[in-house]
Design an enzyme around this catalytic site. Sequence first.
Site, PDB file in Angstrom:
ATOM      1  N   SER A  61       0.891  -1.291  -0.017  1.00 49.42           N
ATOM      2  CA  SER A  61      -0.042   0.009  -0.045  1.00 49.42           C
ATOM      3  C   SER A  61       0.787   1.238  -0.072  1.00 49.42           C
ATOM      4  CB  SER A  61      -0.944  -0.099   1.113  1.00 49.42           C
ATOM      5  OG  SER A  61      -2.061  -0.766   0.953  1.00 49.42           O
ATOM      6  N   LYS A  64       0.483   3.432  -3.003  1.00 54.48           N
ATOM      7  CA  LYS A  64      -0.668   4.209  -3.125  1.00 54.48           C
ATOM      8  C   LYS A  64      -0.262   5.741  -2.840  1.00 54.48           C
ATOM      9  CE  LYS A  64      -3.540   0.591  -1.378  1.00 54.48           C
ATOM     10  NZ  LYS A  64      -4.287   0.066  -0.327  1.00 54.48           N
ATOM     11  N   TYR A 188      -4.010  -2.093 -10.207  1.00 54.68           N
ATOM     12  CA  TYR A 188      -3.814  -2.119  -8.713  1.00 54.68           C
ATOM     13  C   TYR A 188      -2.985  -3.010  -8.030  1.00 54.68           C
ATOM     14  CZ  TYR A 188      -5.390  -2.266  -3.940  1.00 54.68           C
ATOM     15  OH  TYR A 188      -5.224  -2.389  -2.446  1.00 54.68           O
ATOM     16  N   TYR A 240      -4.422   3.105   8.023  1.00 55.37           N
ATOM     17  CA  TYR A 240      -5.607   2.627   8.165  1.00 55.37           C
ATOM     18  C   TYR A 240      -6.485   3.055   9.235  1.00 55.37           C
ATOM     19  CZ  TYR A 240      -2.813  -0.243   5.050  1.00 55.37           C
ATOM     20  OH  TYR A 240      -2.001  -0.749   4.264  1.00 55.37           O
ATOM     21  N   VAL A 258       1.096  -3.731   3.757  1.00 56.90           N
ATOM     22  CA  VAL A 258       1.102  -5.207   4.703  1.00 56.90           C
ATOM     23  C   VAL A 258       2.206  -6.085   4.391  1.00 56.90           C
ATOM     24  CG1 VAL A 258      -1.513  -5.238   4.740  1.00 56.90           C
ATOM     25  CG2 VAL A 258      -0.353  -6.138   2.740  1.00 56.90           C
TER      26      VAL A 258
HETATM   27  N1  GLU Z   1      -2.330  -5.201  -2.154  1.00 59.72           N
HETATM   28  C1  GLU Z   1      -2.778  -5.351  -0.913  1.00 59.72           C
HETATM   29  C2  GLU Z   1      -4.425  -5.343  -0.850  1.00 59.72           C
HETATM   30  O1  GLU Z   1      -4.925  -4.825  -1.541  1.00 59.72           O
HETATM   31  C3  GLU Z   1      -2.472  -3.943  -0.219  1.00 59.72           C
HETATM   32  C4  GLU Z   1      -2.786  -4.052   1.270  1.00 59.72           C
HETATM   33  C5  GLU Z   1      -1.904  -3.165   2.123  1.00 59.72           C
HETATM   34  O2  GLU Z   1      -0.948  -2.820   2.125  1.00 59.72           O
HETATM   35  O3  GLU Z   1      -2.596  -2.602   2.722  1.00 59.72           O
HETATM   36  O4  GLU Z   1      -4.876  -6.086  -0.262  1.00 59.72           O
END
Ligand code: GLU
Length: 306
Positions: A61, A64, A188, A240, A258
Site C-alpha cells: 500500500s 498508493k 492496482y 488505516y 502489509v
Molecule cells: N495489495 C494489498 C491489498 O489490496 C494492499 C494492502 C495493504 O498494503 O494495505 O490487499
Amino acid sequence: MQAILDEIAKTIAASPERGQVASYIPQLARVDPAKFGIAVVLADGSCCSAGDAGEAFSIQSISKVFTFTMALERLGDAIWERVGREPSGDPFNSIVQLEHERGKPRNPFINAGAIAVADAVMQTCQPHQAVGEILQFVRLLADDGNIGLDAKVARSEKQSGDRNASLAHFIASFGNLQHPAPAVLDTYFDHCSIAMSCAQLARAGRYLATAGMIESGATRVISEQQARRINSLMLMCGHYDGSGEFAYRVGLPGKSGVGGGILAIAPSKASIAVWSPGLDKIGNSKLGTQALEMLVARTGWSIFGH
Ligand code: GLU
C-alpha cells in the site's frame, strides 16, 4: 544519524515480539519475520541506513502514495470528485462505507480509494501501460532504474483478490470507474507488488520532505501545496484505522503497507523508510512503528514539537 540508526537496528533485532507476517496474500507469508531495515534520506540528499536496508520487499500500500501523487498532478482538484479525503476509521479492505457514500471511497489510501485512483491514472484500458508509467515515475523519484515488480506477489494477489474485486465492481456499479474493473484491478495489484529496498523507498519519498522538488531543487514533481496536502493525508489516513495511534506515537505523516514497510516524512528534514514484516492486529508493521518512535525521540522530528 548513522549511530542512531545502528542503535535502533540493534534494539529491534533483539526484540522477541515481532508481530504476524501478512498471510492473506500467500506469497507474503513466506517472508522472514527477522528482517529489519531502516534508511533515512535527508533533505540535502545524503543517506544513512542500517540492517537489511538494501533488500527489496513488497511495498504494497505504500505504492498508493505514488499513484495518488500522479493522479493529483494530472487531475488537480478534479480527483476529489472520485475520492474523499477523510480518515475512514475502518479496516483497509472494508466495503461498508462504500454503500453509504455511494461508491466514492473515503480517502485514497484505503483499498477502495486506491482502486479509484488506479482508474484515474489509467489513460487507456491497458493495465500494462499504466503500470509501466507508474514504475517509470517511481524510478524517477528514486533515481534508480532497477526498481521492478515482484511477479510472484502480483500473481498471488490476483489469485486471492476476491475482496478487492468486490470493491472494484461495487465502485463501478456507482459509475465511479472509467475503465473495466478487471483492468483497473490488474493495475492496482501490479502497483502494490512493486518491490523496493528501504534505501530506494526513502529516496523515492524525498519529494514529500522537500516541498515537491527532487535532485536538490532541480526538478519539480508536484507543487509545494500538493506536497503539503499529500503529507496531511498520510498523517490522517496512512495507517488505516490505526492512523490515530501512529500520529500519537510517531507524529509524522506516514504510509504503511502489509509487506511490513512504512514510508514516513519529516517535512523539510527527511524521508524515512523502515521495514519489519511482522504486523500488528490492524495490519501495520509492529517493529517498524517502534523503530520510527525511537528515531523521532532521538531526533525531535515529530511535527507536533520536540
Ligand atoms: N495489495 C494489498 C491489498 O489490496 C494492499 C494492502 C495493504 O498494503 O494495505 O490487499
